[in-house]
Design a protein around this motif. Structure first.
Motif, PDB file in Angstrom:
ATOM      1  N   ARG A   1       0.833  -1.206   0.000  1.00 45.95           N
ATOM      2  CA  ARG A   1       0.000   0.000   0.000  1.00 45.95           C
ATOM      3  C   ARG A   1       0.861   1.248   0.000  1.00 45.95           C
TER       4      ARG A   1
ATOM      5  N   LYS B   1      -2.750   0.919  11.024  1.00 46.87           N
ATOM      6  CA  LYS B   1      -3.914   0.590  11.845  1.00 46.87           C
ATOM      7  C   LYS B   1      -4.950  -0.156  11.009  1.00 46.87           C
ATOM      8  N   TRP B   2      -5.214   0.388   9.860  1.00 50.76           N
ATOM      9  CA  TRP B   2      -6.215  -0.211   8.972  1.00 50.76           C
ATOM     10  C   TRP B   2      -5.768  -1.605   8.517  1.00 50.76           C
TER      11      TRP B   2
ATOM     12  N   ALA C   1      -9.323  -9.165  11.068  1.00 45.98           N
ATOM     13  CA  ALA C   1     -10.748  -9.398  10.847  1.00 45.98           C
ATOM     14  C   ALA C   1     -10.990 -10.516   9.832  1.00 45.98           C
TER      15      ALA C   1
ATOM     16  N   ASN D   1       2.349   1.719  -3.338  1.00 46.36           N
ATOM     17  CA  ASN D   1       1.337   2.082  -4.324  1.00 46.36           C
ATOM     18  C   ASN D   1       1.191   3.589  -4.474  1.00 46.36           C
ATOM     19  N   SER D   2       1.765   4.327  -3.544  1.00 45.67           N
ATOM     20  CA  SER D   2       1.653   5.777  -3.646  1.00 45.67           C
ATOM     21  C   SER D   2       2.581   6.344  -4.709  1.00 45.67           C
TER      22      SER D   2
ATOM     23  N   GLN E   1       0.605  13.340   3.087  1.00 41.01           N
ATOM     24  CA  GLN E   1       0.849  12.156   2.254  1.00 41.01           C
ATOM     25  C   GLN E   1       2.157  11.479   2.637  1.00 41.01           C
TER      26      GLN E   1
ATOM     27  N   ILE F   1      -9.782  -7.768  17.765  1.00 37.02           N
ATOM     28  CA  ILE F   1      -9.816  -6.378  17.325  1.00 37.02           C
ATOM     29  C   ILE F   1     -10.104  -5.421  18.472  1.00 37.02           C
TER      30      ILE F   1
ATOM     31  N   ARG G   1      -6.151  -4.194  11.359  1.00 36.21           N
ATOM     32  CA  ARG G   1      -7.564  -4.524  11.550  1.00 36.21           C
ATOM     33  C   ARG G   1      -8.069  -5.437  10.448  1.00 36.21           C
ATOM     34  N   GLN G   2      -7.719  -5.080   9.247  1.00 36.27           N
ATOM     35  CA  GLN G   2      -8.179  -5.841   8.100  1.00 36.27           C
ATOM     36  C   GLN G   2      -7.701  -7.282   8.189  1.00 36.27           C
TER      37      GLN G   2
ATOM     38  N   VAL H   1       1.399   9.552   6.017  1.00 31.96           N
ATOM     39  CA  VAL H   1       0.179   8.771   6.186  1.00 31.96           C
ATOM     40  C   VAL H   1       0.402   7.249   6.206  1.00 31.96           C
TER      41      VAL H   1
ATOM     42  N   LEU I   1      -0.030   5.715   9.671  1.00 30.89           N
ATOM     43  CA  LEU I   1      -1.394   5.584  10.177  1.00 30.89           C
ATOM     44  C   LEU I   1      -2.132   4.442   9.488  1.00 30.89           C
ATOM     45  N   GLU I   2      -1.773   4.237   8.243  1.00 30.85           N
ATOM     46  CA  GLU I   2      -2.412   3.162   7.482  1.00 30.85           C
ATOM     47  C   GLU I   2      -2.228   1.799   8.137  1.00 30.85           C
TER      48      GLU I   2
END
Lengths: 177, 543, 338
Positions: free
Chosen positions: A21, A96-97, A104, A24-25, A87, A113, A100-101, A90, A93-94
């Motif tokens: 990810r 965290k997502w 989950a 990908n930026s 940017q 979670i 979780r993903q 970031v 912080l990503e």
């Protein structure tokens, strides 16, 4: 299963998604992702190494100052690329997502979670530290500019060269000796 | 508990089109416009400068005007399209290289990941093949049958203002370092393409100040810095004072002296800007050490040649001063100082452009008697060739331990490496003046060396971020040897390197300094009659 | 999606020649006229392109040096990578053209965890390229047997070696396999490597499909539709074509006409496309020139008449400063009136 165990177990998956990810930026991220070559692919390799270390440090619950090198490895690059400040930092912080993903997606770990609060707090702290490093880098960049001027290159545009001579001529012939 | 959509959150935080939106743009590259914003372009040339150059004999710099890359309207002359197409036609007729490079590319992609601009930015248009396609697409459209019939299908496109903007962006994101041409199966050299693009842009009054102002300075005062004769002399005298303070040796160089055996020419940055100053002190000490009969010139006081980054006409005009001055002073031959692009001009262009130098003699070292047959026609010797020969013959009194405070690595500058083949001479010298030094990894040295990222007149501070990213591949490999071997000095033979690698190191690897090779030579010299202070930092010691 | 149109174009070409050759009386068009037109286009186009290149001079000598220059006698000169004589240049060009030297250079260093630095080469492109080009060359040579009677010894040798594995009947030619493999790999690379996909144009895919079509029809003819094909007639036609007495003896299968038509298209397309790298590689100034620019003067036929800003002009402007700072001048300052 404890959260720390789950994270350890899912480490590979989390890192892989997270790094992808982040890379990908970039407009042509393919090479950055593909080449493991540290010399031929500095952006990809450094970001990979930096993020990996950050995640490992999070697992070890390392002290804040331990993160500096790894964060620097990533942020120093992003600080001079075409990113806004947000940017640039970031990706941290990503995480965290991503965590979780990944948790989950697996029945075994989905219940964990709710225990993430502490880790997420830690991640936010890391992101803030990254922002500190970002500003340091930018500050350094301006220092580099100033040093370049001090070292003498400025003479290129501000000595009595043609343009300034022409400027003087415009002011009037009396000024020229 | 609902999962926070950080993905969305991040998107709203990050407005950029590339972030989080996946990798390669889905649009065809022809449909992606060049977007200028502060920091990604160098300032346009000033009107006065362009007009001054346009007035010089043999030069053509039309359409001077105030304009900004940020504006939609670049105020191009009315018939700009005609000018560009005619200009391209003229150049196709003048340069076989251009025709071949336009026709032969098979887009194999071998060059794609070899460019430091691509590696640092990830912008696909910075792949050398794409940079050439920017021009090739126009060439196909107007000069090939396939392009005329099949149009976009055959990779052709109409010349538009957008293309001009794209050319401006990407021809000034190429340092003509020629790394791509090493890997190309047909030897396609993006430097040639970039040169043509820049020449075409000058025809419609699109150029950058950081190149054209040094060019006009160099034309008028003899050097990029715009140093007038007395200032130039004063600066060298200051260096002599420093040398005397440090070593107790009084060095007395001469200027514009007729009858000297050798004319010495080096980039003017060496006598003015740090850390080139120490390199200049190095030359002064070295020549004093061997008692060389040489002179500096204030008229030909610039080794560098920003004409290489402008057009072949400007290159010729600026370069012509060297032979003119050598002839006027009646020297036997010329020694050239440490500079990268200067040596591309001297090695590959000078004799063709401004020779034959039949008024000079084949260079012969007055100290060792060595004939420099490899420069039998051009009659210009590289300082490293000259120094290596001195060392080989044991003519220098060297104490390596005086360099123990430095642990260098060697940066091959693009032009001496890939347009000349100067690889072993500096390494031989390094072997003999320092006790230990370390090579960087194999795929980033010698002919595969990475550029400093700021060559071809891109060493200006308004594009500092761009320079830092394009220099990342080089900095990264320096960091590698720094971490592994404790390297603290990046040694090189290039004036632009000395200035720009210093900035690059300051940002990426602040522990590493940049030094010219002659500085390291001079550090180690045991001078006759010296009353040397304790120089813990060589010539850089502050007393 | 840039490969859709070229693929459709090749399919269309196949259909044209398939249906066309079925129409009575059209054999002559597809068997004789089209091949002649294609060969003429190829020869004229190729010569035109080479002459077109040659018409532009080479103003500057700009070899890319990839090794140590010739300098001091005790420094080891890299004769192949920075040649300074004609024979060394020839050797360099030989390596470039025959062994694809530059693609071979594609090395990369890897740093593994440890940290341990290792070097390995990234030579896939080189391998695919070699595989394709040499297979193609051998196949072209093998086909010479159709045009020459008696068949020369060297061609028989090539054929013998190519079928040395003795698999199947008729025996399998190795190059048929390697050519198709090379094509698939080169095509796959254009699809899978996103960088290369991004920069590929329709005219990069077209020759790949076209040659694939040629190879496929050739293989079908030899191994699968053999019974339909009258080799004697083909040989007569081929020999007839080169001796300018073309005859079509009997009905030759459509597959042959498709094959021949695709080859014709390839020939006619060749001079107007990137396939001209075959000629261009010999003329590339960064490879075919000696790194001897300081030894021998290279002449630029259009060397413009450009003079430097003159010393006299320079001294006139700065004379006072120069005199005051003890810098020698040509003309002293005029003596002051008062």
């Amino acid at each position: 299963m404890k959260l720390s165990e789950a994270l350890q177990e899912k480490k590979k998956q989390i890192l892989s998604i997270w790094i992808d990810r982040t890379l990908n930026s970039y407009t042509s991220s393919d090479f950055f992702k593909r080449s493991q070559d540290h010399i031929a692919n500095p952006v990809g390799a450094n970001i990979r190494a930096g993020l990996t270390t950050v995640f490992e440090l999070l697992l070890q619950e390392a002290a804040p100052e331990d993160y500096t090198t790894a964060l620097d490895q990533v942020v120093r690059i992003r600080a001079v690329q075409d990113f806004t400040p947000s940017q640039a930092v970031v990706p941290f912080l990503e995480l965290k997502w991503v965590v979780r993903q990944v948790l989950a997606d697996d029945k075994k770990t989905s219940s964990l979670i709710q225990d993430l609060a502490k880790l997420e707090c830690e991640i936010e702290r890391v992101a803030l530290a990254a922002f500190d490093i970002y500003t340091t880098c930018r500050e350094q960049l301006h220092q580099v500019r100033v040093q370049e001027l001090k070292s003498g290159s400025y003479i290129l545009t501000d000595t009595p060269c043609v343009s300034s001579l022409l400027r003087e001529r415009k002011k009037g012939p009396d000024n020229i000796n | 508990m609902a999962i926070v959509k950080v993905d969305k959150l991040a998107k709203s935080v990050a407005q950029g089109p590339s972030l989080m939106t996946g990798s390669y743009p889905t649009m065809d590259w022809m449909d992606v416009p060049a977007v200028f914003k502060p920091g990604n372009f160098a300032y346009p040339a000033k009107v006065d400068i362009v007009n001054y150059l346009n007035k010089q004999q043999g030069l053509h710099f039309p359409n001077a005007r105030e304009w900004s890359p940020l504006d939609d309207d670049w105020k191009l002359p009315e018939n700009w399209k005609e000018i560009i197409i005619d200009g391209l036609r003229e150049r196709l007729d003048k340069f076989r290289s251009l025709k071949i490079f336009m026709d032969c590319c098979v887009r194999c992609g071998a060059c794609a990941d070899k460019c430091h601009f691509f590696l640092g930015t990830g912008d696909p248009k910075n792949m050398p093949v794409m940079r050439a396609e920017l021009l090739r697409s126009i060439y196909r459209n107007d000069f090939t049958l396939a392009g005329k019939i099949f149009g976009k299908m055959a990779g052709a496109r109409e010349m538009t203002v957008g293309v001009i903007k794209e050319w401006f962006m990407y021809s000034y994101q190429c340092t003509e370092c020629r790394r791509c041409s090493v890997y190309c199966p047909y030897g396609i050299d993006t430097a040639e393409v970039t040169m043509m693009l820049r020449e075409l842009l000058h025809l419609v009054g699109v150029g950058i100040n950081w190149i054209l102002e040094p060019v006009s300075n160099s034309n008028r005062t003899g050097n990029h810095m715009g140093l007038q004769p007395h200032t130039f002399k004063d600066n060298v005298s200051f260096l002599c004072d420093d040398i005397e303070n440090l070593t107790g040796v009084k060095v007395e160089p001469t200027f514009n002296r007729k009858g000297a055996e050798i004319l010495f020419i080096t980039p003017s940055a060496d006598v003015f800007a740090e850390p080139g100053l120490y390199t200049a002190m190095g030359y002064l000490l070295l020549f004093h050490h061997i008692g060389l009969d040489y002179t500096w010139s204030t008229y030909a006081s610039e080794g560098g040649n920003f004409g290489l980054f402008t057009s072949n006409e400007v290159m010729k005009k600026l370069n012509a001063k060297m032979y003119a001055e050598a002839k006027r002073l009646g020297v036997k031959y010329i020694i050239g100082g440490e500079c990268g692009h200067m040596w591309r001009v001297l090695h590959q262009y000078m004799d063709t452009m401004n020779g034959p130098a039949d008024f000079l003699e084949v260079p012969k070292s007055p100290i060792t008697g060595t004939m420099f047959d490899n420069t039998a026609s051009t009659k210009m010797v590289h300082i490293s060739e000259f120094t290596a020969d001195l060392i080989k013959h044991g003519k220098l009194n060297i104490d390596k331990s005086r360099n123990d405070h430095v642990i260098p690595t060697w940066h091959d500058s693009c032009n001496p490496a890939r347009a000349m083949g100067l690889l072993e001479e500096p390494r031989y010298i390094l072997d003999h003046v320092v006790n230990r030094w370390h090579e960087m990894p194999e795929n980033c040295i010698r002919e595969q060396t990475y550029c400093c990222g700021s060559g071809t007149g891109l060493n200006t501070d308004e594009i500092m971020e761009l320079r830092m990213r394009s220099g990342l591949p080089r900095a990264n490999s320096v960091k590698y040897v720094h971490d592994k071997h404790g390297v603290n000095t990046l040694a090189c033979v290039c004036a632009i390197d000395r200035a720009t690698l210093t900035s690059l190191m300051n940002y990426w690897v602040p522990e590493v300094r940049v030094a010219g090779l002659s500085e390291l030579v001079a550090n180690s010299l045991v001078m006759e009659g010296e009353q040397r202070q304790e120089l813990t930092d060589g010539l850089r010691t502050l007393l | 999606m840039k490969y859709i149109f070229p693929m459709a174009a090749v399919i269309a070409l196949v259909l044209i020649s398939w249906i066309g050759s079925k129409i009575p009386g059209m054999e002559y068009l597809f068997g004789v006229l089209v091949p002649y037109a294609a060969i003429a286009t190829f020869i004229i186009g190729f010569c035109y392109r080479v002459v077109h290149w040659a018409k532009s001079p080479v103003p500057f000598k700009i070899p890319t040096t990839c090794g140590q220059q010739y300098s001091l006698p005790w420094i080891k000169h890299d004769k192949l990578e920075a040649p300074h004589t004609t024979s060394q240049v020839v050797a360099r060009m030989f390596l470039e053209i025959v062994l694809f030297r530059s693609l071979w250079r594609n090395t990369k260093a890897e740093i593994h965890d440890g940290p341990k630095l290792t070097y390995e080469s990234s030579k896939w492109l080189w391998l695919f390229g070699i595989l394709f080009h040499y297979s193609f060359l051998v196949i072209v040579l093998r086909h010479m047997r159709l045009f020459l009677d008696p068949v020369p010894g060297p061609i028989l040798v090539v054929e013998y070696i190519d079928s040395i594995l003795q698999i199947g009947a008729p025996t399998l030619y190795m190059t048929d396999v390697t050519l198709v493999l090379g094509l698939l790999l080169l095509f796959g690379r254009r699809l899978i490597n996103r960088q290369v996909r991004y920069l590929s144009l329709a005219n990069d895919y077209f020759p790949l499909f076209l040659i694939f079509g040629i190879a496929a029809t050739g293989i079908l003819m030899r191994f699968f539709l053999r019974t339909d094909v009258d080799i004697v007639s083909i040989k007569r036609l081929a020999v007839g074509l080169v001796t300018f007495q073309p005859v079509i003896l009997s009905e030759i299968s459509s597959i042959f006409y498709i094959h021949l038509f695709l080859v014709s298209v390839l020939l006619a397309y060749f001079p107007y496309s990137k396939l001209m790298h075959l000629g261009g590689v010999f003329l590339s100034p960064t490879r075919n020139m000696a790194n001897d620019t300081r030894i021998r003067r290279h002449i630029n036929p259009w060397n413009p008449d450009i003079k430097p800003h003159s010393y006299a002009g320079y001294e006139d402007e700065f004379r006072e400063f120069m005199v005051n700072n003890d810098i020698p001048v040509e003309k002293e300052l005029p003596s002051k009136a008062d």
